[in-house]
Design a protein around this motif. Structure first.
Motif, PDB file in Angstrom:
ATOM      1  N   MET A 202       0.821  -1.193   0.000  1.00 56.12           N
ATOM      2  CA  MET A 202       0.000   0.000   0.000  1.00 56.12           C
ATOM      3  C   MET A 202       0.864   1.257   0.000  1.00 56.12           C
ATOM      4  O   MET A 202       0.509   2.250  -0.622  1.00 56.12           O
ATOM      5  N   THR A 203       1.996   1.180   0.689  1.00 53.22           N
ATOM      6  CA  THR A 203       2.906   2.314   0.714  1.00 53.22           C
ATOM      7  C   THR A 203       3.480   2.571  -0.663  1.00 53.22           C
ATOM      8  O   THR A 203       3.631   3.714  -1.082  1.00 53.22           O
ATOM      9  N   LEU A 204       3.788   1.507  -1.381  1.00 58.47           N
ATOM     10  CA  LEU A 204       4.310   1.639  -2.741  1.00 58.47           C
ATOM     11  C   LEU A 204       3.310   2.352  -3.637  1.00 58.47           C
ATOM     12  O   LEU A 204       3.673   3.252  -4.399  1.00 58.47           O
ATOM     13  N   ILE A 205       2.056   1.984  -3.540  1.00 59.11           N
ATOM     14  CA  ILE A 205       1.035   2.617  -4.370  1.00 59.11           C
ATOM     15  C   ILE A 205       0.915   4.094  -4.032  1.00 59.11           C
ATOM     16  O   ILE A 205       0.850   4.945  -4.925  1.00 59.11           O
ATOM     17  N   ALA A 206       0.909   4.427  -2.751  1.00 60.42           N
ATOM     18  CA  ALA A 206       0.829   5.832  -2.351  1.00 60.42           C
ATOM     19  C   ALA A 206       2.039   6.609  -2.840  1.00 60.42           C
ATOM     20  O   ALA A 206       1.907   7.724  -3.352  1.00 60.42           O
ATOM     21  N   ALA A 207       3.221   6.026  -2.726  1.00 55.92           N
ATOM     22  CA  ALA A 207       4.435   6.709  -3.186  1.00 55.92           C
ATOM     23  C   ALA A 207       4.407   6.904  -4.692  1.00 55.92           C
ATOM     24  O   ALA A 207       4.797   7.965  -5.194  1.00 55.92           O
ATOM     25  N   GLU A 208       3.942   5.907  -5.408  1.00 57.79           N
ATOM     26  CA  GLU A 208       3.865   6.010  -6.867  1.00 57.79           C
ATOM     27  C   GLU A 208       2.948   7.161  -7.286  1.00 57.79           C
ATOM     28  O   GLU A 208       3.252   7.911  -8.199  1.00 57.79           O
ATOM     29  N   LEU A 209       1.819   7.279  -6.623  1.00 60.12           N
ATOM     30  CA  LEU A 209       0.843   8.292  -7.012  1.00 60.12           C
ATOM     31  C   LEU A 209       1.226   9.694  -6.559  1.00 60.12           C
ATOM     32  O   LEU A 209       0.716  10.675  -7.073  1.00 60.12           O
ATOM     33  N   LEU A 210       2.147   9.797  -5.593  1.00 60.76           N
ATOM     34  CA  LEU A 210       2.520  11.104  -5.065  1.00 60.76           C
ATOM     35  C   LEU A 210       3.812  11.659  -5.656  1.00 60.76           C
ATOM     36  O   LEU A 210       4.356  12.613  -5.130  1.00 60.76           O
ATOM     37  N   GLY A 211       4.312  11.080  -6.718  1.00 60.97           N
ATOM     38  CA  GLY A 211       5.404  11.709  -7.426  1.00 60.97           C
ATOM     39  C   GLY A 211       6.727  10.986  -7.471  1.00 60.97           C
ATOM     40  O   GLY A 211       7.655  11.454  -8.114  1.00 60.97           O
ATOM     41  N   VAL A 212       6.863   9.870  -6.777  1.00 64.42           N
ATOM     42  CA  VAL A 212       8.096   9.104  -6.883  1.00 64.42           C
ATOM     43  C   VAL A 212       8.147   8.542  -8.303  1.00 64.42           C
ATOM     44  O   VAL A 212       7.155   8.011  -8.793  1.00 64.42           O
TER      45      VAL A 212
ATOM     46  N   GLY B  28       8.102   6.418 -11.404  1.00 62.41           N
ATOM     47  CA  GLY B  28       7.681   5.035 -11.587  1.00 62.41           C
ATOM     48  C   GLY B  28       6.357   4.983 -12.311  1.00 62.41           C
ATOM     49  O   GLY B  28       6.004   5.883 -13.074  1.00 62.41           O
ATOM     50  N   MET B  29       5.626   3.919 -12.058  1.00 59.25           N
ATOM     51  CA  MET B  29       4.363   3.721 -12.768  1.00 59.25           C
ATOM     52  C   MET B  29       3.331   4.784 -12.433  1.00 59.25           C
ATOM     53  O   MET B  29       2.545   5.182 -13.291  1.00 59.25           O
ATOM     54  N   GLY B  30       3.295   5.239 -11.192  1.00 61.16           N
ATOM     55  CA  GLY B  30       2.326   6.267 -10.814  1.00 61.16           C
ATOM     56  C   GLY B  30       2.535   7.559 -11.581  1.00 61.16           C
ATOM     57  O   GLY B  30       1.577   8.192 -12.037  1.00 61.16           O
ATOM     58  N   GLN B  31       3.783   7.939 -11.740  1.00 61.03           N
ATOM     59  CA  GLN B  31       4.100   9.151 -12.497  1.00 61.03           C
ATOM     60  C   GLN B  31       3.721   8.973 -13.968  1.00 61.03           C
ATOM     61  O   GLN B  31       3.166   9.884 -14.584  1.00 61.03           O
ATOM     62  N   GLU B  32       3.998   7.819 -14.524  1.00 58.56           N
ATOM     63  CA  GLU B  32       3.621   7.540 -15.910  1.00 58.56           C
ATOM     64  C   GLU B  32       2.099   7.545 -16.071  1.00 58.56           C
ATOM     65  O   GLU B  32       1.571   8.029 -17.073  1.00 58.56           O
ATOM     66  N   MET B  33       1.402   7.013 -15.079  1.00 58.64           N
ATOM     67  CA  MET B  33      -0.048   6.984 -15.122  1.00 58.64           C
ATOM     68  C   MET B  33      -0.615   8.405 -15.093  1.00 58.64           C
ATOM     69  O   MET B  33      -1.529   8.732 -15.851  1.00 58.64           O
ATOM     70  N   ASN B  34      -0.065   9.252 -14.241  1.00 58.07           N
ATOM     71  CA  ASN B  34      -0.513  10.643 -14.195  1.00 58.07           C
ATOM     72  C   ASN B  34      -0.215  11.367 -15.499  1.00 58.07           C
ATOM     73  O   ASN B  34      -1.023  12.169 -15.979  1.00 58.07           O
ATOM     74  N   SER B  35       0.924  11.099 -16.100  1.00 52.38           N
ATOM     75  CA  SER B  35       1.272  11.719 -17.377  1.00 52.38           C
ATOM     76  C   SER B  35       0.313  11.273 -18.476  1.00 52.38           C
ATOM     77  O   SER B  35      -0.132  12.082 -19.290  1.00 52.38           O
ATOM     78  N   ALA B  36      -0.011   9.999 -18.497  1.00 55.08           N
ATOM     79  CA  ALA B  36      -0.946   9.479 -19.506  1.00 55.08           C
ATOM     80  C   ALA B  36      -2.334  10.089 -19.322  1.00 55.08           C
ATOM     81  O   ALA B  36      -3.004  10.424 -20.296  1.00 55.08           O
TER      82      ALA B  36
END
Length: 61
Positions: free
Chosen positions: A1-11, A13-21
């Protein structure tokens, strides 16, 4: 769960790519990233559950 939160908050990785898309309207890419993140979470949760059962055999299920 921490990984998902970190991904979505700007670290990076995939979260940053998802926000860009999402920013350019590539929602099919966002859905694929969401499925990959959920798969990683499910696999890691299953793995840690298995390890927990093996390590904590004294604790009732």
């Amino acid at each position: 769960m921490t990984l998902i939160a970190a991904e979505l908050l700007g670290v990076p990785g995939m979260g940053q790519e998802m926000n860009s898309a999402a920013g350019v309207g590539a929602y099919e890419v966002v859905v694929v990233y969401m499925l990959i993140i959920s798969l990683v979470y499910t696999l890691s949760d299953t793995l840690f559950g298995f390890i927990e059962k093996r390590v904590l055999t004294w604790r009732p299920s």
